[in-house]
Design a protein around this motif. Structure first.
Motif, PDB file in Angstrom:
ATOM      1  N   ILE A 101      47.570  68.411  58.275  1.00 24.81           N
ATOM      2  CA  ILE A 101      48.153  68.873  59.609  1.00 24.81           C
ATOM      3  C   ILE A 101      49.528  68.036  59.839  1.00 24.81           C
ATOM      4  CG2 ILE A 101      47.389  68.442  62.319  1.00 24.81           C
ATOM      5  CD1 ILE A 101      44.449  68.624  61.278  1.00 24.81           C
ATOM      6  N   VAL A 102      49.419  66.875  59.812  1.00 25.15           N
ATOM      7  CA  VAL A 102      50.688  66.061  59.964  1.00 25.15           C
ATOM      8  C   VAL A 102      51.917  66.562  59.230  1.00 25.15           C
ATOM      9  CG1 VAL A 102      52.006  63.946  60.189  1.00 25.15           C
ATOM     10  CG2 VAL A 102      49.502  64.111  60.758  1.00 25.15           C
ATOM     11  N   ARG A 103      51.550  66.759  57.719  1.00 24.44           N
ATOM     12  CA  ARG A 103      52.598  67.184  56.907  1.00 24.44           C
ATOM     13  C   ARG A 103      53.092  68.625  57.230  1.00 24.44           C
ATOM     14  NH1 ARG A 103      53.910  65.185  51.995  1.00 24.44           N
ATOM     15  NH2 ARG A 103      51.990  64.062  51.715  1.00 24.44           N
ATOM     16  N   TYR A 104      52.133  69.630  57.628  1.00 25.50           N
ATOM     17  CA  TYR A 104      52.638  70.952  57.787  1.00 25.50           C
ATOM     18  C   TYR A 104      53.235  71.039  59.159  1.00 25.50           C
ATOM     19  CZ  TYR A 104      51.995  75.863  58.173  1.00 25.50           C
ATOM     20  OH  TYR A 104      52.113  77.093  57.984  1.00 25.50           O
ATOM     21  N   HIS A 105      52.726  70.342  60.095  1.00 25.82           N
ATOM     22  CA  HIS A 105      53.302  70.772  61.573  1.00 25.82           C
ATOM     23  C   HIS A 105      54.436  69.635  61.784  1.00 25.82           C
ATOM     24  CE1 HIS A 105      50.148  73.765  62.579  1.00 25.82           C
ATOM     25  NE2 HIS A 105      49.303  72.855  62.182  1.00 25.82           N
ATOM     26  N   SER A 106      54.374  68.463  61.138  1.00 25.80           N
ATOM     27  CA  SER A 106      55.483  67.347  61.544  1.00 25.80           C
ATOM     28  C   SER A 106      56.436  67.369  60.417  1.00 25.80           C
ATOM     29  CB  SER A 106      54.775  66.227  62.066  1.00 25.80           C
ATOM     30  OG  SER A 106      54.161  66.572  63.216  1.00 25.80           O
ATOM     31  N   PRO A 107      56.995  68.042  59.844  1.00 29.73           N
ATOM     32  CA  PRO A 107      57.937  67.739  58.392  1.00 29.73           C
ATOM     33  C   PRO A 107      58.887  66.612  58.832  1.00 29.73           C
ATOM     34  CG  PRO A 107      58.773  69.665  59.718  1.00 29.73           C
ATOM     35  CD  PRO A 107      57.399  69.417  60.395  1.00 29.73           C
ATOM     36  N   ASP A 108      59.249  65.893  60.051  1.00 24.39           N
ATOM     37  CA  ASP A 108      60.039  64.941  60.528  1.00 24.39           C
ATOM     38  C   ASP A 108      59.226  63.495  60.471  1.00 24.39           C
ATOM     39  OD1 ASP A 108      62.473  66.318  59.779  1.00 24.39           O
ATOM     40  OD2 ASP A 108      62.325  66.989  62.067  1.00 24.39           O
ATOM     41  N   SER A 109      58.142  63.554  60.247  1.00 23.41           N
ATOM     42  CA  SER A 109      56.935  62.371  60.408  1.00 23.41           C
ATOM     43  C   SER A 109      57.457  61.540  59.312  1.00 23.41           C
ATOM     44  CB  SER A 109      55.621  62.918  60.223  1.00 23.41           C
ATOM     45  OG  SER A 109      55.340  63.153  58.823  1.00 23.41           O
ATOM     46  N   LEU A 110      56.678  60.374  59.295  1.00 21.91           N
ATOM     47  CA  LEU A 110      56.918  59.213  58.465  1.00 21.91           C
ATOM     48  C   LEU A 110      56.614  59.684  57.058  1.00 21.91           C
ATOM     49  CD1 LEU A 110      55.426  56.134  60.214  1.00 21.91           C
ATOM     50  CD2 LEU A 110      57.906  56.794  60.090  1.00 21.91           C
ATOM     51  N   LEU A 111      55.918  60.719  56.929  1.00 23.56           N
ATOM     52  CA  LEU A 111      55.572  61.039  55.556  1.00 23.56           C
ATOM     53  C   LEU A 111      56.915  61.404  54.732  1.00 23.56           C
ATOM     54  CD1 LEU A 111      52.216  63.026  56.153  1.00 23.56           C
ATOM     55  CD2 LEU A 111      52.570  61.022  55.018  1.00 23.56           C
ATOM     56  N   LYS A 112      58.015  61.734  55.449  1.00 24.05           N
ATOM     57  CA  LYS A 112      59.177  62.154  54.727  1.00 24.05           C
ATOM     58  C   LYS A 112      59.671  60.957  53.868  1.00 24.05           C
ATOM     59  CE  LYS A 112      62.392  61.322  58.515  1.00 24.05           C
ATOM     60  NZ  LYS A 112      63.389  61.963  59.387  1.00 24.05           N
ATOM     61  N   TYR A 113      59.330  59.908  54.159  1.00 24.80           N
ATOM     62  CA  TYR A 113      59.765  58.665  53.522  1.00 24.80           C
ATOM     63  C   TYR A 113      58.956  58.512  52.260  1.00 24.80           C
ATOM     64  CZ  TYR A 113      62.277  57.862  57.969  1.00 24.80           C
ATOM     65  OH  TYR A 113      63.264  57.885  58.982  1.00 24.80           O
ATOM     66  N   THR A 114      59.627  58.198  51.238  1.00 27.50           N
ATOM     67  CA  THR A 114      58.966  58.070  49.865  1.00 27.50           C
ATOM     68  C   THR A 114      57.884  56.970  49.725  1.00 27.50           C
ATOM     69  OG1 THR A 114      60.890  58.685  48.524  1.00 27.50           O
ATOM     70  CG2 THR A 114      59.345  57.729  47.321  1.00 27.50           C
ATOM     71  N   PRO A 115      58.142  55.710  50.432  1.00 25.12           N
ATOM     72  CA  PRO A 115      56.944  54.711  50.302  1.00 25.12           C
ATOM     73  C   PRO A 115      55.714  55.247  51.078  1.00 25.12           C
ATOM     74  CG  PRO A 115      58.976  53.608  50.663  1.00 25.12           C
ATOM     75  CD  PRO A 115      59.402  55.116  50.729  1.00 25.12           C
ATOM     76  N   VAL A 116      55.828  55.860  52.240  1.00 27.14           N
ATOM     77  CA  VAL A 116      54.824  56.560  53.009  1.00 27.14           C
ATOM     78  C   VAL A 116      54.474  57.574  52.137  1.00 27.14           C
ATOM     79  CG1 VAL A 116      54.194  57.218  55.333  1.00 27.14           C
ATOM     80  CG2 VAL A 116      55.778  55.705  55.246  1.00 27.14           C
ATOM     81  N   CYS A 117      54.946  58.478  51.496  1.00 26.11           N
ATOM     82  CA  CYS A 117      54.219  59.644  50.912  1.00 26.11           C
ATOM     83  C   CYS A 117      53.572  58.918  49.722  1.00 26.11           C
ATOM     84  CB  CYS A 117      55.487  60.355  50.334  1.00 26.11           C
ATOM     85  SG  CYS A 117      55.047  61.879  49.466  1.00 26.11           S
ATOM     86  N   ARG A 118      54.044  58.053  48.885  1.00 22.33           N
ATOM     87  CA  ARG A 118      53.079  57.168  47.953  1.00 22.33           C
ATOM     88  C   ARG A 118      51.930  56.818  48.547  1.00 22.33           C
ATOM     89  NH1 ARG A 118      58.266  54.169  44.551  1.00 22.33           N
ATOM     90  NH2 ARG A 118      58.820  55.851  43.403  1.00 22.33           N
ATOM     91  N   ALA A 119      51.848  56.145  49.404  1.00 24.11           N
ATOM     92  CA  ALA A 119      50.735  55.616  49.973  1.00 24.11           C
ATOM     93  C   ALA A 119      49.758  56.703  50.478  1.00 24.11           C
ATOM     94  CB  ALA A 119      50.996  54.688  51.346  1.00 24.11           C
ATOM     95  N   SER A 120      50.307  57.656  51.136  1.00 27.67           N
ATOM     96  CA  SER A 120      49.464  58.817  51.176  1.00 27.67           C
ATOM     97  C   SER A 120      48.715  59.556  50.129  1.00 27.67           C
ATOM     98  CB  SER A 120      50.315  59.939  52.129  1.00 27.67           C
ATOM     99  OG  SER A 120      49.412  61.228  52.338  1.00 27.67           O
ATOM    100  N   ALA A 121      49.444  59.512  48.917  1.00 29.74           N
ATOM    101  CA  ALA A 121      49.001  60.173  47.833  1.00 29.74           C
ATOM    102  C   ALA A 121      47.986  59.306  47.263  1.00 29.74           C
ATOM    103  CB  ALA A 121      50.120  60.316  46.851  1.00 29.74           C
ATOM    104  N   PHE A 122      47.974  57.993  47.310  1.00 30.47           N
ATOM    105  CA  PHE A 122      47.032  56.955  46.782  1.00 30.47           C
ATOM    106  C   PHE A 122      45.738  57.126  47.843  1.00 30.47           C
ATOM    107  CE2 PHE A 122      45.050  52.973  47.834  1.00 30.47           C
ATOM    108  CZ  PHE A 122      44.415  52.574  46.821  1.00 30.47           C
ATOM    109  N   LEU A 123      45.717  57.114  48.931  1.00 33.16           N
ATOM    110  CA  LEU A 123      44.755  57.483  50.067  1.00 33.16           C
ATOM    111  C   LEU A 123      44.002  58.660  49.870  1.00 33.16           C
ATOM    112  CD1 LEU A 123      46.267  55.432  53.073  1.00 33.16           C
ATOM    113  CD2 LEU A 123      44.529  54.563  51.551  1.00 33.16           C
ATOM    114  N   GLN A 124      44.563  59.757  49.471  1.00 32.48           N
ATOM    115  CA  GLN A 124      43.994  61.084  49.223  1.00 32.48           C
ATOM    116  C   GLN A 124      43.043  60.849  47.967  1.00 32.48           C
ATOM    117  OE1 GLN A 124      46.673  64.313  49.700  1.00 32.48           O
ATOM    118  NE2 GLN A 124      48.297  63.159  50.867  1.00 32.48           N
ATOM    119  N   GLY A 125      43.634  60.550  47.016  1.00 35.02           N
ATOM    120  CA  GLY A 125      42.743  60.481  45.713  1.00 35.02           C
ATOM    121  C   GLY A 125      41.686  59.355  46.037  1.00 35.02           C
ATOM    122  N   PHE A 126      42.004  58.308  46.558  1.00 35.62           N
ATOM    123  CA  PHE A 126      41.097  57.144  46.646  1.00 35.62           C
ATOM    124  C   PHE A 126      39.798  57.702  47.433  1.00 35.62           C
ATOM    125  CE2 PHE A 126      39.591  53.174  49.202  1.00 35.62           C
ATOM    126  CZ  PHE A 126      38.973  52.894  48.337  1.00 35.62           C
TER     127      PHE A 126
END
Length: 321
Positions: free
Chosen positions: A65-90
């Motif tokens: 939802i956030v990534r699709y509808h808010s492309p300018d969210s904090l997920l655009k930053y690499t550290p936040v994107c990496r943390a999101s990838a970890f939490l998804q797999g975990f």
């Protein structure tokens, strides 16, 4: 995202709006301990509820939802994107093995008379859930490091792109297969095996008990033990069966992606659509456990009605006075 992904994206907000409050409500009901379940069963169910809630937060709300509808969210930053990838797999691995742990506990409780007294305790449940959490944590720690910044502006890193040499690295290949086996391939066969053994034991024991009751009382239908076993097997099969049904399609996709070593799907819109559909089914499985509880446990239904009505009780009393 692509034109074919848009219709699928409509379902993620629906999952979040329904699944998050429902799982929170389930956790609160189980926390009260008034559903007539044993303490270790309550521990496992609360853990599964937390795992489902994590999937809905990190894999549905944040990732879709956030990534699709808010492309300018904090997920655009690499550290936040990496943390999101970890939490998804975990979260995905956690909810899978919480379900397997619950199924194994029920298998021991029903099929292993001597081991049941030592294993089926609240303390053992806490130890098992803690061990599963730590193993899942360690397994997914390398996941963020497979990504590198897509570009850097003024020393600020943006985006997550798969690192160069990811496919050629034997270390990453080993990690890829470990995560695939632990998240998708092993849980489903484990659930099917444990359920088949449990069902076989219950059917054999129920036939013997029914025959004994007929010889003594002539009425096999009033046996509370048989009713309790029937309820247990319905609950067990409904929870693990729904998980297996929702997870099996994405397991097939994982196998195909692993064999073909596919990282991006730009050249295959049909494969990308299949990944999106199977991932949606996997996330939908995080909303089904509460429905299972409500359909199989009368006390859970009663507690749910009481919790839902509780905020409106003062208002109802005011109007009835």
């Amino acid at each position: 995202m692509g034109r074919q992904a848009l219709p699928i994206q409509i379902f993620y907000p629906i999952l979040a709006v329904i699944g998050v409050p429902v799982n929170l409500l389930s956790f609160l009901i189980l926390l009260q301990g008034k559903c007539g379940l044993s303490k270790e069963t309550t521990c496992y169910m609360m853990a599964m509820t937390v795992g489902d809630l994590m999937v809905l937060v990190f894999n549905v709300t944040v990732s879709q939802i956030v990534r699709y509808h808010s492309p300018d969210s904090l997920l655009k930053y690499t550290p936040v994107c990496r943390a999101s990838a970890f939490l998804q797999g975990f979260s995905l691995q956690l909810t899978s093995w919480f379900t397997v742990s619950f199924t194994f506990d029920r298998f021991v409780a029903i099929c292993c008379g001597e081991l049941r007294l030592r294993y089926c305790t609240e303390r053992t449940a806490a130890v098992v859930l803690t061990a599963v959490s730590l193993i899942s944590l360690l397994t997914n720690i390398p996941l963020p490091f497979r990504y590198e910044p897509c570009f850097t502006v003024n020393r600020v890193q943006y985006g997550c792109c798969t690192m160069v040499g990811y496919l050629a690295s034997p270390v990453w290949a080993a990690h890829r297969w470990v995560t695939t086996l632990s998240t998708t391939f092993l849980p489903i066969p484990a659930l099917l095996l444990l359920n088949s053994l449990t069902a076989r034991h219950i059917l054999v024991a129920s036939r013997a008990r029914r025959a004994l009751r007929i010889s003594r009382c002539g009425d096999p239908n009033g046996d509370p033990e048989i009713k309790s076993r029937r309820t247990s097997i319905i609950l067990l099969f409904a929870i693990s069966g729904s998980f297996a049904a929702m997870s099996a399609p994405i397991s097939v996709i994982h196998a195909w992606v692993g064999v073909t070593e596919t990282v991006t799907f730009k050249g295959s819109s049909s494969l990308y659509l299949a990944v999106q559909i199977t991932f949606l089914l996997r996330c939908t499985g995080s909303c089904t456990n509460t429905c299972v509880y409500a359909l199989t446990q009368s006390r859970f239904r009663a507690q749910m009605k009481a919790v839902v009505k509780s905020p409106f009780v003062p208002l109802i009393k005011q109007f009835t006075q």
